[in-house]
Design a protein around this motif. Structure first.
Motif, mmCIF file in Angstrom:
data_model
loop_
_atom_site.group_PDB
_atom_site.id
_atom_site.type_symbol
_atom_site.label_atom_id
_atom_site.label_comp_id
_atom_site.label_asym_id
_atom_site.label_seq_id
_atom_site.Cartn_x
_atom_site.Cartn_y
_atom_site.Cartn_z
ATOM 1 N N HIS A 30 0.839 -1.204 0.000
ATOM 2 C CA HIS A 30 0.000 0.000 0.000
ATOM 3 C C HIS A 30 0.867 1.244 0.000
ATOM 4 N N SER A 31 1.938 1.216 0.825
ATOM 5 C CA SER A 31 2.838 2.369 0.876
ATOM 6 C C SER A 31 3.380 2.666 -0.512
ATOM 7 N N LEU A 33 2.122 1.906 -3.374
ATOM 8 C CA LEU A 33 1.087 2.403 -4.283
ATOM 9 C C LEU A 33 0.756 3.857 -3.977
ATOM 10 N N PHE A 34 0.760 4.225 -2.685
ATOM 11 C CA PHE A 34 0.531 5.628 -2.351
ATOM 12 C C PHE A 34 1.686 6.509 -2.847
ATOM 13 N N LEU A 35 2.890 5.928 -2.866
ATOM 14 C CA LEU A 35 4.021 6.690 -3.402
ATOM 15 C C LEU A 35 3.798 6.970 -4.889
ATOM 16 N N VAL A 36 3.224 5.996 -5.595
ATOM 17 C CA VAL A 36 2.887 6.209 -7.003
ATOM 18 C C VAL A 36 1.924 7.389 -7.133
ATOM 19 N N PHE A 70 10.268 -1.315 -7.551
ATOM 20 C CA PHE A 70 10.159 -1.224 -6.107
ATOM 21 C C PHE A 70 9.065 -2.160 -5.597
ATOM 22 N N LEU A 71 7.920 -2.116 -6.259
ATOM 23 C CA LEU A 71 6.809 -2.990 -5.882
ATOM 24 C C LEU A 71 7.228 -4.446 -5.988
#
Lengths: 205, 478
Positions: A30-31, A33-36, A70-71
């Motif tokens: 989730h972190s 994806l929020f960075l995206v 990264f993911l």
């Protein structure tokens, strides 16, 4: 409030929200994806500043390449969530205090007192057919040729260093060498006929 | 906008070193392990030819090309030649050591050549952007070289620390540069200096930027309180890398400080002088005092480097051309001395044995009187004992500081160099007055022996005749 200003505040709010979520989410996926999301919104802010090329590069490079990698890494690694989050609450006041002091200090120096509109006039907006990318390309390979060349050498060193530090030739590796494979010729190389004494047929009992 | 091919002439040394590095990289691919020596010879030949190329394009007046991002002047020529020769000797000392440890690979020399290129870019930088890029090229090559022995845990740890702290330092430097760009509207040193003339402390943004630039510089130089990485990196890296790291890049770091602070931010001299005084005094104090407690010679020399960085800063903070040339003299002398000091460590190390601890130097006089004498000269030079050249180096920077009425700083420098003399002379005592614990004789190739002898003898020769090198530095600063 103009429409542009409204857009700016909307996207800034999303950016701050996304950045907060990056550091507070429990799940590292989730972190990431929020960075995206944070990258996307900051690229839109750049777009509002008429820095289209930087906006596109941010999306292409960071969202397209870096974050996907990264993911991938986050999903491959077995991250111990409890250990990662240990002391978060305990450290939070100190962290907030440091961040607050830094924000005030930065506001004092980088704030409107020294960089306000009275110090630096607002640049005139460019016409619609103005191409940011073209302008950048023009100076990049003329005025800034030397720095661009050095930057390319830095990338080369990065490649050499990464390969030099990680490439290991292991003797127990069962890798197939295609170069040897294609050299196999028809005939004795490929099939070996082994002579054996004939065996007696097993008799069923 | 017109591009003139003649503007490439001053950049020929960089182009040449880059071509040599790429050539060695490709040639090395086609070599068996036992032919690897060819990469080494190509590298060394390239460095020697680069000296000729640099001399060939040298001209009395300064040239600025590439729209103000590159400068070729007396200082850049002199420092570049110094960098080639020091790197040459560093690779020569490294050869046997690397072969014994199965580290003799082409990448070592390729990365070394790229580091040399990075140093050259730093030395010739005339805008913040080129200075930063040169620094990154140098640092990136050095990170990889520190981690070169992949099976060594200490080496990987050192590389990690170096990488993380180096990245923080680069970030600081960039932040400072962006502030200075905001205040002056340019990243070219000439235009920044022109925009700054007349403004001082009143522009807070400038001072803010200046502080970050000085912090970034202090990190890279290893000045206290930004020195934490140095002992660990010096200790953890293979000693040949420590040798390289502790010699030639010091010249580049000096040049970077000169370019950023004097060429770019020269009009703010009154502002950065105070910051450098703090850094210099702390470095001399902490470096010399903590070095006494070290039992590992690599760590000891790391702390000694920190104290020498303090002295180099003394000359720069004086802000006079005598001070700058004294500082350049000090840097060159220090680089040669540390080359010799780590050279002896390499000389005494053998396969499966690193001469890292002070006990390993016990009774060196009985095992090899000649190299014990060389080590004595090197240690005396580091301590600043006449008639070695280290004495003159210290004298010139102290003289420069006294001449700008900073007598107390000079006194602090003298005080701590007396304290520092203790640990240098302790090595001399161990070599001459203690009984050897191990009876091994020194085994090294003839080339290492000859060059190391010249290196040690230089301490004495330059100490007796310092005028030539000093005149060269004075001419380089102009």
């Amino acid at each position: 409030m103009t429409f542009e200003k409204f857009l700016f505040y909307v996207f800034s709010a999303i950016l701050v929200f996304a950045a907060t979520m990056v550091i507070t989410r429990r799940n590292p996926v989730h972190s990431a994806l929020f960075l995206v999301l944070a990258f996307f919104t900051s690229s839109i802010l750049w777009m509002l500043l008429e820095a289209e090329f930087l906006a596109i590069v941010l999306v292409l490079v960071y969202v397209g390449a870096v974050m996907v990698l990264f993911l991938f890494v986050v999903m491959m690694l077995d991250i111990d969530q409890a250990a990662m989050r240990a002391g978060f609450i305990k450290m939070l006041p100190v962290g907030l205090l440091v961040a607050g002091i830094m924000a005030v200090e930065m506001f004092l120096v980088v704030g409107p007192k020294y960089f306000g509109l009275d110090k630096y006039a607002m640049p005139a907006p460019h016409p619609a057919d103005y191409s940011n990318t073209e302008e950048l390309g023009n100076v990049l390979y003329t005025i800034y040729m030397y720095p661009v060349e050095i930057a390319s050498v830095i990338l080369l060193v990065g490649i050499i260093a990464a390969i030099g530090l990680t490439l290991r030739r292991r003797p127990d590796n069962k890798r197939i060498d295609p170069a040897l494979q294609v050299q196999v010729k028809k005939g004795p190389d490929r099939i070996r006929v082994v002579k054996m004494p004939a065996e007696k047929k097993m008799e069923a009992k | 906008m017109q591009f003139e091919a003649s503007s490439l002439i001053p950049v020929l040394p960089e182009i040449f070193i880059l071509s040599v590095a790429c050539f060695v990289l490709v040639v090395d691919l086609f070599m068996e392990d036992r032919q690897r020596i060819i990469s080494y010879f190509l590298t060394q030949a390239g460095l020697l030819v680069a000296v000729l190329v640099t001399l060939g394009v040298s001209q009395p007046e300064a040239q600025v090309v590439f729209d103000g991002s590159y400068v070729r002047d007396g200082m850049s020529d002199a420092l570049k030649i110094g960098i080639y020769l020091i790197s040459f000797v560093a690779f020569l000392y490294a050869k046997d050591y690397l072969r014994e440890r199965d580290l003799f690979k082409g990448e070592y020399f390729v990365l070394g050549l790229f580091a040399v290129l990075g140093m050259m870019v730093m030395v010739s930088a005339y805008s913040f952007l080129t200075a930063y890029l040169g620094l990154e090229l140098l640092s990136l090559s050095l990170y990889a070289m520190v981690a070169f022995d992949r099976d060594s845990k200490a080496g990987s740890e050192a590389a990690m620390k170096y990488f993380v702290l180096g990245a923080i330092a680069s970030g600081m430097l960039l932040y400072g540069i962006s502030m200075i760009y905001g205040a002056t509207g340019s990243i070219e040193f000439e235009k920044v200096a022109a925009a700054l003339t007349g403004t001082g402390m009143e522009n807070k943004v400038l001072v803010f930027g200046l502080v970050f630039v000085v912090i970034g510089l202090a990190f890279k130089l290893g000045a206290v309180p930004f020195h934490m990485w140095m002992p660990d990196v010096y200790h953890g890296a293979p000693v040949t890398v420590t040798l390289f790291l502790g010699s030639a890049p010091k010249l580049a770091a000096f040049a970077l400080a000169m370019r950023l602070l004097v060429d770019g931010l020269g009009p703010l001299h009154a502002d950065w002088q105070g910051m450098l005084v703090v850094l210099a005094v702390l470095s001399m104090a902490l470096g010399n005092v903590i070095a006494i407690a070290q039992t590992n010679i690599k760590r000891m020399l790391a702390y000694s480097t920190i104290s020498h960085v303090g002295f180099i800063l003394l000359g720069i903070l004086a802000g006079t051309s005598e001070g700058y040339s004294a500082s350049m003299f000090y840097t060159i002398v220090y680089a040669i001395t540390s080359l010799g000091g780590f050279g002896i460590v390499i000389l005494l190390s053998r396969q499966g044995f690193e001469a890292e601890n002070l006990e390993d130097y016990k009774g060196l006089h009985e095992r090899s009187p000649w190299f014990a004498a060389m080590m004595m000269l090197l240690m005396f030079s580091m301590a600043g004992v006449p008639p070695t050249v280290g004495f003159w180096a210290k004298l010139f920077v102290l003289d420069a500081v006294v001449s700008v009425d900073l007598v107390w700083v000079a006194l602090v420098g003298v005080f701590f160099s007396i304290i520092g003399a203790f640990y240098y002379i302790r090595i001399v005592k161990l070599m001459y007055f203690d009984k050897p614990e191990a009876g091994e004789l020194v085994t090294a190739g003839m080339d290492t022996r000859v060059v190391l002898s010249i290196n040690g003898a230089l301490m004495l020769v330059l100490g007796l005749f310092p005028a030539g090198l000093l005149a060269l530095c004075a001419r380089a600063i102009g």
